[in-house]
Design a protein around this motif. Structure first.
Motif, PDB file in Angstrom:
ATOM      1  N   GLU A  51       0.885  -1.245   0.110  1.00  0.00           N
ATOM      2  CA  GLU A  51       0.145   0.155   0.062  1.00  0.00           C
ATOM      3  C   GLU A  51       0.825   1.418   0.084  1.00  0.00           C
ATOM      4  N   CYS A  52       2.265   1.260   0.351  1.00  0.00           N
ATOM      5  CA  CYS A  52       3.041   2.283   0.165  1.00  0.00           C
ATOM      6  C   CYS A  52       3.832   2.194  -1.030  1.00  0.00           C
ATOM      7  N   GLN A  53       3.603   1.352  -1.722  1.00  0.00           N
ATOM      8  CA  GLN A  53       4.514   1.355  -3.190  1.00  0.00           C
ATOM      9  C   GLN A  53       3.499   1.750  -4.296  1.00  0.00           C
ATOM     10  N   THR A  54       4.043   2.591  -5.362  1.00  0.00           N
ATOM     11  CA  THR A  54       3.431   2.709  -6.734  1.00  0.00           C
ATOM     12  C   THR A  54       3.445   1.655  -7.724  1.00  0.00           C
ATOM     13  N   MET A  55       2.531   1.637  -8.437  1.00  0.00           N
ATOM     14  CA  MET A  55       2.530   0.786  -9.452  1.00  0.00           C
ATOM     15  C   MET A  55       3.726   0.719 -10.647  1.00  0.00           C
ATOM     16  N   GLU A  56       4.181   2.008 -10.375  1.00  0.00           N
ATOM     17  CA  GLU A  56       5.393   2.075 -11.369  1.00  0.00           C
ATOM     18  C   GLU A  56       6.491   1.673 -10.504  1.00  0.00           C
TER      19      GLU A  56
END
Ligand code: NAD
Length: 315
Positions: A98-103
């Motif tokens: 939840e703290c990471q971006t899809m990129e």
């Protein structure tokens, strides 16, 4: 005749150590194309390569996320002949999803998994035509066993393993070998980069329990795990060279025997509960680890007794 070796991600770590180790082979059995995404980062490799540079080692540009750069590199090799491909370039990522971006997540999959796919799209047809070649992939124990807060990284290495397992059967038909090298922790730039990025994780997006688990359990133990269990890139290079030189190379090779019991848990229990339970206890109930290990040993004994009694009737 010299064998041609192409290695990706040679500006640091395992790739650099392996390129240099192979280039320094006493019998000069190999010609190494040590590749990297950014040639400006070649200083460490140049220094470590020493006199092998321009003799048994050549440095070339190759970005595993760019098909054109892969093609240009392969085209620049005499007859496009690569006898041994070492797919090593990779990156890590830790933290709650939840703290990471899809990129960020896509970059890991693109490098670790599609990077290998791109290499093989370019190189496999030539190997099939020649009916010879060895594909060596630097995977990880996390290609067999997921580890807390390494969700995306483990997924990328699982992808690599599933891909290679599928391909291995076809490869046999063409007399090609595929080998997965599965290190535990290795002390390289990887570990430092992952840790520093981990420290920067924006935990405001995570609930309190998750954030606390990441900061006070995972990150607190991170350095200690690398310090106590970590191998050197030179160790991994040595293991990899052994696999390259093996007459009939194995499909899987773990470099750290300390990890074997953990991955064995997975194979020991088809329900999958045993490794998850053990990891839970290791992380949250240190004192219960002893009992968990004991249960594991009991299970192994039970299994070996069972297979023994199936083989030979016991009195
Ligand atoms: P490292 O960071 O020193 O090396 C990785 C290399 O890959 C770097 O030189 C980096 O520049 C390169 N790279 C990244 N993206 C690239 C791209 N698009 N094209 C070409 N090169 C690219 O770390 P390392 O530990 O030497 O990692 C090598 C491999 O070993 C990775 O696949 C990693 O997943 C695996 N591995 C590492 C560990 C560990 O604990 N360090 C454990 C198990 C497996």
């Amino acid at each position: 005749e010299q064998k041609v070796v192409l290695i990706t991600g040679c500006s640091s770590g395992i790739g650099l150590a392996l390129a240099v180790r192979i280039a320094k082979d006493e019998k000069k059995r190999f010609m190494v194309y040590a590749t990297m995404r950014n040639l400006k980062k070649a200083d460490d490799l140049i220094e470590a390569a020493g006199k092998t540079l321009g003799r048994t080692l050549e440095i070339k540009q190759l970005d595993v996320c760019d098909e054109k750069s892969i093609k240009a590199c392969v085209d620049s090799i005499p007859n496009r002949r690569i006898d041994i491909l070492v797919s090593n370039a990779g990156m890590g990522l830790i933290g709650p999803i939840e703290c990471q971006t899809m990129e960020e997540m896509k970059a890991v999959m693109d490098t670790n998994f599609f990077g290998l796919v791109r290499l093989l799209q370019e190189i496999l047809p030539d190997m099939k035509r020649r009916k010879s070649g060895h594909i060596v992939v630097i995977s990880s124990v996390m290609g067999i066993q997921g580890i807390l807060f390494n969700d995306i990284y483990a997924a990328s290495k699982f992808a690599v393993e599933g891909f290679c397992e599928s391909l291995a059967v076809q490869a046999l038909r063409f007399n090609l070998n595929i080998s997965l090298i599965e290190p535990g922790p290795v002390i390289t730039e990887f570990e430092r980069k992952v840790y520093e990025e981990g420290l920067k994780t924006d935990l405001t997006k995570a609930d309190k329990v998750t954030a606390d688990m990441f900061t006070n359990i995972y990150m607190k133990n991170y350095k200690q795990i690398f310090e106590s269990l970590g191998q050197s890139p030179e160790d991994i290079a040595e293991h990899t060279l052994k696999i390259i030189n093996a007459g009939t190379p194995p499909f899987r090779h773990q470099t750290n025997t300390l990890y074997t019991p953990m991955t064995t848990l997975k194979y020991a229990d088809p329900s999958g509960d045993l490794p998850i339970d053990t990891f839970y206890k290791m992380v949250f109930e240190h004192d219960k680890v002893f009992n968990a290990s004991l249960n594991f040993i009991k299970l192994l004994r039970w299994r070996s007794r069972k297979s023994f009694s199936l083989g030979k009737p016991q009195s």
